[in-house]
Motif scaffolding. Structure first.
Motif, PDB file in Angstrom:
ATOM      1  N   LYS A  67     -16.169  -5.519  15.166  1.00 24.54           N
ATOM      2  CA  LYS A  67     -17.277  -4.908  15.932  1.00 24.54           C
ATOM      3  C   LYS A  67     -17.418  -5.537  17.285  1.00 24.54           C
ATOM      4  CE  LYS A  67     -22.241  -3.913  15.408  1.00 24.54           C
ATOM      5  NZ  LYS A  67     -22.205  -2.586  15.657  1.00 24.54           N
ATOM      6  N   TRP A  68     -17.574  -4.575  18.526  1.00 21.13           N
ATOM      7  CA  TRP A  68     -17.631  -4.936  19.564  1.00 21.13           C
ATOM      8  C   TRP A  68     -18.764  -4.071  20.117  1.00 21.13           C
ATOM      9  CZ3 TRP A  68     -13.214  -4.084  23.835  1.00 21.13           C
ATOM     10  CH2 TRP A  68     -13.633  -4.841  25.075  1.00 21.13           C
ATOM     11  N   GLY A  69     -20.168  -4.618  20.505  1.00 26.34           N
ATOM     12  CA  GLY A  69     -21.029  -3.989  20.944  1.00 26.34           C
ATOM     13  C   GLY A  69     -21.397  -2.872  19.840  1.00 26.34           C
ATOM     14  N   ASN A  70     -21.698  -1.696  20.342  1.00 24.78           N
ATOM     15  CA  ASN A  70     -21.971  -0.431  19.155  1.00 24.78           C
ATOM     16  C   ASN A  70     -20.534   0.224  18.859  1.00 24.78           C
ATOM     17  OD1 ASN A  70     -24.679  -0.899  19.319  1.00 24.78           O
ATOM     18  ND2 ASN A  70     -24.979   0.505  21.204  1.00 24.78           N
ATOM     19  N   SER A  71     -19.551  -0.302  19.357  1.00 23.86           N
ATOM     20  CA  SER A  71     -18.158   0.098  19.180  1.00 23.86           C
ATOM     21  C   SER A  71     -17.350  -0.604  18.117  1.00 23.86           C
ATOM     22  CB  SER A  71     -17.356   0.351  20.506  1.00 23.86           C
ATOM     23  OG  SER A  71     -18.234   1.291  21.266  1.00 23.86           O
ATOM     24  N   GLN A  72     -16.129  -0.182  17.855  1.00 23.65           N
ATOM     25  CA  GLN A  72     -15.383  -1.059  17.010  1.00 23.65           C
ATOM     26  C   GLN A  72     -14.197  -1.374  17.916  1.00 23.65           C
ATOM     27  OE1 GLN A  72     -15.822  -1.917  13.845  1.00 23.65           O
ATOM     28  NE2 GLN A  72     -17.978  -0.846  14.521  1.00 23.65           N
ATOM     29  N   ALA A  73     -13.458  -2.520  17.745  1.00 21.92           N
ATOM     30  CA  ALA A  73     -11.998  -2.760  18.674  1.00 21.92           C
ATOM     31  C   ALA A  73     -11.244  -3.294  18.062  1.00 21.92           C
ATOM     32  CB  ALA A  73     -12.720  -3.746  19.541  1.00 21.92           C
ATOM     33  N   VAL A  74      -9.924  -3.275  18.535  1.00 19.57           N
ATOM     34  CA  VAL A  74      -8.671  -3.810  18.163  1.00 19.57           C
ATOM     35  C   VAL A  74      -8.101  -4.719  19.285  1.00 19.57           C
ATOM     36  CG1 VAL A  74      -6.397  -3.466  17.293  1.00 19.57           C
ATOM     37  CG2 VAL A  74      -8.204  -1.816  16.474  1.00 19.57           C
ATOM     38  N   ARG A  75      -7.763  -5.821  18.973  1.00 16.94           N
ATOM     39  CA  ARG A  75      -7.143  -6.786  20.059  1.00 16.94           C
ATOM     40  C   ARG A  75      -5.483  -6.497  19.926  1.00 16.94           C
ATOM     41  NH1 ARG A  75      -9.713 -12.697  21.027  1.00 16.94           N
ATOM     42  NH2 ARG A  75     -11.650 -12.252  20.915  1.00 16.94           N
ATOM     43  N   LEU A  76      -5.171  -6.397  21.065  1.00 17.71           N
ATOM     44  CA  LEU A  76      -3.541  -6.031  21.107  1.00 17.71           C
ATOM     45  C   LEU A  76      -2.839  -7.146  21.396  1.00 17.71           C
ATOM     46  CD1 LEU A  76      -3.887  -2.594  23.019  1.00 17.71           C
ATOM     47  CD2 LEU A  76      -3.504  -2.756  20.421  1.00 17.71           C
TER      48      LEU A  76
ATOM     49  N   LEU B  59       1.922  -5.632  24.020  1.00 16.65           N
ATOM     50  CA  LEU B  59       1.526  -5.376  25.205  1.00 16.65           C
ATOM     51  C   LEU B  59       2.898  -5.247  25.956  1.00 16.65           C
ATOM     52  CD1 LEU B  59      -2.016  -6.352  26.245  1.00 16.65           C
ATOM     53  CD2 LEU B  59      -1.271  -4.137  25.403  1.00 16.65           C
ATOM     54  N   GLU B  60       3.764  -6.337  26.208  1.00 21.46           N
ATOM     55  CA  GLU B  60       4.950  -6.529  26.650  1.00 21.46           C
ATOM     56  C   GLU B  60       5.941  -5.551  26.296  1.00 21.46           C
ATOM     57  OE1 GLU B  60       5.607 -10.670  26.251  1.00 21.46           O
ATOM     58  OE2 GLU B  60       4.365 -11.390  27.796  1.00 21.46           O
TER      59      GLU B  60
ATOM     60  N   GLU C 156      -3.067  -5.773  31.596  1.00 21.03           N
ATOM     61  CA  GLU C 156      -4.633  -5.718  31.522  1.00 21.03           C
ATOM     62  C   GLU C 156      -4.727  -4.708  32.810  1.00 21.03           C
ATOM     63  OE1 GLU C 156      -8.300  -8.602  32.598  1.00 21.03           O
ATOM     64  OE2 GLU C 156      -6.315  -9.405  32.048  1.00 21.03           O
ATOM     65  N   LYS C 157      -5.906  -3.781  32.437  1.00 20.03           N
ATOM     66  CA  LYS C 157      -6.411  -2.674  33.391  1.00 20.03           C
ATOM     67  C   LYS C 157      -5.596  -1.429  33.656  1.00 20.03           C
ATOM     68  CE  LYS C 157      -9.616  -5.911  35.651  1.00 20.03           C
ATOM     69  NZ  LYS C 157     -10.538  -6.093  36.411  1.00 20.03           N
ATOM     70  N   ASP C 158      -4.419  -1.512  33.186  1.00 18.78           N
ATOM     71  CA  ASP C 158      -3.745  -0.465  33.076  1.00 18.78           C
ATOM     72  C   ASP C 158      -4.479   0.779  32.353  1.00 18.78           C
ATOM     73  OD1 ASP C 158      -1.557  -1.549  34.267  1.00 18.78           O
ATOM     74  OD2 ASP C 158      -0.393  -1.476  32.611  1.00 18.78           O
ATOM     75  N   ARG C 159      -4.234   2.021  32.731  1.00 22.88           N
ATOM     76  CA  ARG C 159      -4.712   3.211  31.961  1.00 22.88           C
ATOM     77  C   ARG C 159      -3.955   3.627  30.789  1.00 22.88           C
ATOM     78  NH1 ARG C 159      -8.198   7.451  34.917  1.00 22.88           N
ATOM     79  NH2 ARG C 159      -7.454   8.403  33.172  1.00 22.88           N
ATOM     80  N   VAL C 160      -4.588   3.895  29.756  1.00 19.25           N
ATOM     81  CA  VAL C 160      -3.769   4.361  28.408  1.00 19.25           C
ATOM     82  C   VAL C 160      -4.573   5.786  27.911  1.00 19.25           C
ATOM     83  CG1 VAL C 160      -3.116   2.171  27.784  1.00 19.25           C
ATOM     84  CG2 VAL C 160      -5.357   2.940  26.817  1.00 19.25           C
ATOM     85  N   GLU C 161      -3.984   6.440  27.360  1.00 14.78           N
ATOM     86  CA  GLU C 161      -4.100   7.830  26.595  1.00 14.78           C
ATOM     87  C   GLU C 161      -4.357   7.433  25.123  1.00 14.78           C
ATOM     88  OE1 GLU C 161      -2.589  12.146  25.738  1.00 14.78           O
ATOM     89  OE2 GLU C 161      -1.490  10.824  26.433  1.00 14.78           O
ATOM     90  N   LEU C 162      -5.543   7.801  24.468  1.00 16.69           N
ATOM     91  CA  LEU C 162      -5.691   7.686  23.088  1.00 16.69           C
ATOM     92  C   LEU C 162      -5.638   8.862  22.479  1.00 16.69           C
ATOM     93  CD1 LEU C 162      -8.839   5.203  23.035  1.00 16.69           C
ATOM     94  CD2 LEU C 162      -6.455   4.629  22.902  1.00 16.69           C
ATOM     95  N   LYS C 163      -4.798   9.188  21.388  1.00 17.66           N
ATOM     96  CA  LYS C 163      -4.711  10.440  20.808  1.00 17.66           C
ATOM     97  C   LYS C 163      -4.624  10.027  19.096  1.00 17.66           C
ATOM     98  CE  LYS C 163      -2.037  13.656  22.144  1.00 17.66           C
ATOM     99  NZ  LYS C 163      -0.698  14.502  22.593  1.00 17.66           N
TER     100      LYS C 163
ATOM    101  N   ILE D  39      -2.583   6.947  18.411  1.00 17.91           N
ATOM    102  CA  ILE D  39      -1.456   6.526  19.121  1.00 17.91           C
ATOM    103  C   ILE D  39      -2.266   6.238  20.670  1.00 17.91           C
ATOM    104  CG2 ILE D  39       0.300   7.584  20.352  1.00 17.91           C
ATOM    105  CD1 ILE D  39       0.522   7.834  17.293  1.00 17.91           C
ATOM    106  N   ILE D  40      -1.703   5.004  21.067  1.00 25.18           N
ATOM    107  CA  ILE D  40      -1.988   4.537  22.635  1.00 25.18           C
ATOM    108  C   ILE D  40      -0.739   4.501  23.268  1.00 25.18           C
ATOM    109  CG2 ILE D  40      -2.890   2.485  23.798  1.00 25.18           C
ATOM    110  CD1 ILE D  40      -4.136   1.376  21.128  1.00 25.18           C
ATOM    111  N   ARG D  41      -0.738   5.299  24.417  1.00 28.83           N
ATOM    112  CA  ARG D  41       0.000   5.705  25.496  1.00 28.83           C
ATOM    113  C   ARG D  41       0.075   5.528  26.903  1.00 28.83           C
ATOM    114  NH1 ARG D  41       0.937  11.352  22.888  1.00 28.83           N
ATOM    115  NH2 ARG D  41       2.717  10.809  21.375  1.00 28.83           N
ATOM    116  N   PRO D  42       0.609   4.405  27.388  1.00 23.30           N
ATOM    117  CA  PRO D  42       0.406   4.182  28.807  1.00 23.30           C
ATOM    118  C   PRO D  42       0.545   5.547  29.634  1.00 23.30           C
ATOM    119  CG  PRO D  42       2.599   3.532  28.250  1.00 23.30           C
ATOM    120  CD  PRO D  42       1.953   4.003  26.924  1.00 23.30           C
TER     121      PRO D  42
END
Length: 79
Positions: A7-16, A21-22, A28-35, A42-45
């Motif tokens: 849980k992260w506030g009112n959302s759910q989160a996953v630590r990467l 990431l490498e 950090e701060k890169d934009r990603v697309e979630l599908k 799927i998390i794509r840069p």
């Protein structure tokens, strides 16, 4: 590698993990697309736009213009 949804506030989160990431070349701060595809997340840069200055800095001067063969005419291109 396994992780837990938390849980992260009112959302759910996953630590990467840093290693993931490498491998994905994401920082950090890169934009990603979630599908969602076939029930998988799927998390794509998002490809970063390079400025003209960055493109010129990468140029090493070895490009030479040349002609190329596009094959035989396929229609009425030649009169």
């Amino acid at each position: 590698m396994y992780t837990t949804i938390q849980k992260w506030g009112n959302s759910q989160a996953v630590r990467l993990p840093k290693a993931i990431l490498e491998l994905a070349k994401i920082q950090e701060k890169d934009r990603v697309e979630l599908k969602v595809e076939n029930g998988s997340i799927i998390i794509r840069p998002v490809k970063k736009h390079k400025s003209l200055k960055e493109r010129i800095a990468e140029h090493n001067g070895d490009y030479e213009c040349s002609e190329w063969d596009t094959g035989k005419p396929a229609g009425k291109e030649v009169w």
